[in-house]
Design a protein around this motif. Structure first.
Motif, PDB file in Angstrom:
ATOM      1  N   LEU A 174       0.517 -12.379   0.243  1.00  0.00           N
ATOM      2  CA  LEU A 174       1.486 -12.880  -0.741  1.00  0.00           C
ATOM      3  C   LEU A 174       2.498 -11.802  -1.125  1.00  0.00           C
ATOM      4  N   VAL A 175       2.015 -10.591  -1.290  1.00  0.00           N
ATOM      5  CA  VAL A 175       2.927  -9.486  -1.602  1.00  0.00           C
ATOM      6  C   VAL A 175       3.924  -9.304  -0.463  1.00  0.00           C
ATOM      7  N   LEU A 176       3.441  -9.336   0.773  1.00  0.00           N
ATOM      8  CA  LEU A 176       4.343  -9.198   1.926  1.00  0.00           C
ATOM      9  C   LEU A 176       5.325 -10.358   2.022  1.00  0.00           C
ATOM     10  N   LEU A 177       4.864 -11.549   1.669  1.00  0.00           N
ATOM     11  CA  LEU A 177       5.712 -12.729   1.754  1.00  0.00           C
ATOM     12  C   LEU A 177       6.881 -12.664   0.779  1.00  0.00           C
ATOM     13  N   PHE A 178       6.626 -12.207  -0.428  1.00  0.00           N
ATOM     14  CA  PHE A 178       7.655 -12.262  -1.460  1.00  0.00           C
ATOM     15  C   PHE A 178       8.295 -10.917  -1.804  1.00  0.00           C
ATOM     16  N   LEU A 179       7.639  -9.829  -1.525  1.00  0.00           N
ATOM     17  CA  LEU A 179       8.134  -8.511  -1.956  1.00  0.00           C
ATOM     18  C   LEU A 179       8.145  -7.482  -0.828  1.00  0.00           C
ATOM     19  N   THR A 180       8.460  -7.902   0.378  1.00  0.00           N
ATOM     20  CA  THR A 180       8.353  -7.012   1.537  1.00  0.00           C
ATOM     21  C   THR A 180       9.076  -5.677   1.373  1.00  0.00           C
ATOM     22  N   PRO A 181      10.352  -5.632   0.985  1.00  0.00           N
ATOM     23  CA  PRO A 181      11.004  -4.311   0.904  1.00  0.00           C
ATOM     24  C   PRO A 181      10.374  -3.398  -0.136  1.00  0.00           C
ATOM     25  N   PHE A 182       9.995  -3.967  -1.279  1.00  0.00           N
ATOM     26  CA  PHE A 182       9.392  -3.158  -2.332  1.00  0.00           C
ATOM     27  C   PHE A 182       7.992  -2.703  -1.948  1.00  0.00           C
ATOM     28  N   ALA A 183       7.225  -3.610  -1.330  1.00  0.00           N
ATOM     29  CA  ALA A 183       5.866  -3.263  -0.899  1.00  0.00           C
ATOM     30  C   ALA A 183       5.903  -2.204   0.189  1.00  0.00           C
ATOM     31  N   ALA A 184       6.813  -2.319   1.129  1.00  0.00           N
ATOM     32  CA  ALA A 184       6.904  -1.327   2.210  1.00  0.00           C
ATOM     33  C   ALA A 184       7.239   0.048   1.639  1.00  0.00           C
ATOM     34  N   ALA A 185       8.174   0.099   0.710  1.00  0.00           N
ATOM     35  CA  ALA A 185       8.526   1.386   0.093  1.00  0.00           C
ATOM     36  C   ALA A 185       7.359   1.935  -0.727  1.00  0.00           C
ATOM     37  N   ALA A 186       6.685   1.066  -1.458  1.00  0.00           N
ATOM     38  CA  ALA A 186       5.542   1.514  -2.264  1.00  0.00           C
ATOM     39  C   ALA A 186       4.421   2.019  -1.369  1.00  0.00           C
ATOM     40  N   TRP A 187       4.119   1.286  -0.291  1.00  0.00           N
ATOM     41  CA  TRP A 187       3.054   1.710   0.606  1.00  0.00           C
ATOM     42  C   TRP A 187       3.411   3.009   1.311  1.00  0.00           C
ATOM     43  N   LEU A 188       4.686   3.211   1.623  1.00  0.00           N
ATOM     44  CA  LEU A 188       5.112   4.476   2.218  1.00  0.00           C
ATOM     45  C   LEU A 188       4.865   5.628   1.239  1.00  0.00           C
ATOM     46  N   MET A 189       5.230   5.437  -0.014  1.00  0.00           N
ATOM     47  CA  MET A 189       5.015   6.491  -1.024  1.00  0.00           C
ATOM     48  C   MET A 189       3.520   6.733  -1.268  1.00  0.00           C
ATOM     49  N   ILE A 190       2.727   5.661  -1.324  1.00  0.00           N
ATOM     50  CA  ILE A 190       1.282   5.821  -1.511  1.00  0.00           C
ATOM     51  C   ILE A 190       0.681   6.556  -0.322  1.00  0.00           C
ATOM     52  N   GLY A 191       1.118   6.208   0.890  1.00  0.00           N
ATOM     53  CA  GLY A 191       0.613   6.872   2.090  1.00  0.00           C
ATOM     54  C   GLY A 191       0.953   8.349   2.113  1.00  0.00           C
ATOM     55  N   LEU A 192       2.174   8.682   1.722  1.00  0.00           N
ATOM     56  CA  LEU A 192       2.557  10.102   1.668  1.00  0.00           C
ATOM     57  C   LEU A 192       1.793  10.832   0.570  1.00  0.00           C
ATOM     58  N   ALA A 193       1.611  10.188  -0.570  1.00  0.00           N
ATOM     59  CA  ALA A 193       0.868  10.813  -1.661  1.00  0.00           C
ATOM     60  C   ALA A 193      -0.596  11.028  -1.268  1.00  0.00           C
ATOM     61  N   ASP A 194      -1.142  10.128  -0.466  1.00  0.00           N
ATOM     62  CA  ASP A 194      -2.537  10.259  -0.055  1.00  0.00           C
ATOM     63  C   ASP A 194      -2.758  11.480   0.832  1.00  0.00           C
ATOM     64  N   VAL A 195      -1.714  11.933   1.512  1.00  0.00           N
ATOM     65  CA  VAL A 195      -1.850  13.129   2.355  1.00  0.00           C
ATOM     66  C   VAL A 195      -2.270  14.321   1.508  1.00  0.00           C
ATOM     67  N   TRP A 196      -1.627  14.506   0.373  1.00  0.00           N
ATOM     68  CA  TRP A 196      -1.881  15.688  -0.438  1.00  0.00           C
ATOM     69  C   TRP A 196      -2.851  15.431  -1.589  1.00  0.00           C
ATOM     70  N   LEU A 197      -2.860  14.226  -2.122  1.00  0.00           N
ATOM     71  CA  LEU A 197      -3.722  13.950  -3.269  1.00  0.00           C
ATOM     72  C   LEU A 197      -5.092  13.418  -2.872  1.00  0.00           C
ATOM     73  N   GLY A 198      -5.206  12.830  -1.702  1.00  0.00           N
ATOM     74  CA  GLY A 198      -6.496  12.372  -1.202  1.00  0.00           C
ATOM     75  C   GLY A 198      -7.184  11.391  -2.131  1.00  0.00           C
ATOM     76  N   PHE A 199      -6.557  10.255  -2.383  1.00  0.00           N
ATOM     77  CA  PHE A 199      -7.108   9.280  -3.322  1.00  0.00           C
ATOM     78  C   PHE A 199      -8.527   8.857  -2.960  1.00  0.00           C
ATOM     79  N   ARG A 200      -8.774   8.631  -1.696  1.00  0.00           N
ATOM     80  CA  ARG A 200     -10.072   8.113  -1.279  1.00  0.00           C
ATOM     81  C   ARG A 200     -11.158   9.178  -1.366  1.00  0.00           C
ATOM     82  N   GLU A 201     -10.857  10.424  -1.048  1.00  0.00           N
ATOM     83  CA  GLU A 201     -11.854  11.487  -1.184  1.00  0.00           C
ATOM     84  C   GLU A 201     -12.148  11.792  -2.640  1.00  0.00           C
TER      85      GLU A 201
END
Length: 131
Positions: free
Chosen positions: A99-126
């Motif tokens: 649903l997020v992809l269906l209605f908010l694709t540009p915003f979700a893609a940008a948010a996921w890109l930022m979350i992915g980059l932040a995960d490199v240094w912040l390591g949310f899952r670890e």
């Protein structure tokens, strides 16, 4: 010459393939993470977008797009993991992300890109697994 190569490559592949198969064994999507060094081609690609040479600009745009997709997928994997940690099942996660992809694709893609980059240094899952 060509016949030798055709026979030699499969022979070598037979010795390499088992080790490669162990490294590429399927893992849960929520554990998807590129190596930390993979962020540098993205940074170089972003810097190369200001180049005057058209070939360099084109190569930088390709690197930025390719590694941007890799880090957006990393952000999506972090999101998938976070929803799972909150008790949401796989179907619920898939529906919500769909649903997020269906209605908010540009915003979700940008948010996921930022979350992915932040995960490199912040390591949310670890961070969550160690606490």
């Amino acid at each position: 010459r060509g016949v030798w190569l055709v026979h030699r490559v499969p022979g070598r592949w037979g010795r390499v393939a088992p080790a490669l198969g162990r490294r590429l064994a399927p893992r849960p999507f929520e554990r998807f993470r590129p190596g930390e060094a993979a962020v540098w081609p993205l940074i170089a690609g972003l810097a190369g977008l200001w180049a005057d040479a058209p070939w360099l600009h084109r190569a930088a745009a390709n690197a930025t797009l390719a590694f941007g997709v890799v880090y957006a997928m990393t952000g999506l994997a972090v999101t998938w993991w976070w929803f799972g940690r909150r008790g949401m099942g796989s179907v619920g996660r898939a529906v919500l992300i769909g649903l997020v992809l269906l209605f908010l694709t540009p915003f979700a893609a940008a948010a996921w890109l930022m979350i992915g980059l932040a995960d490199v240094w912040l390591g949310f899952r670890e961070r969550e697994e160690t606490h």
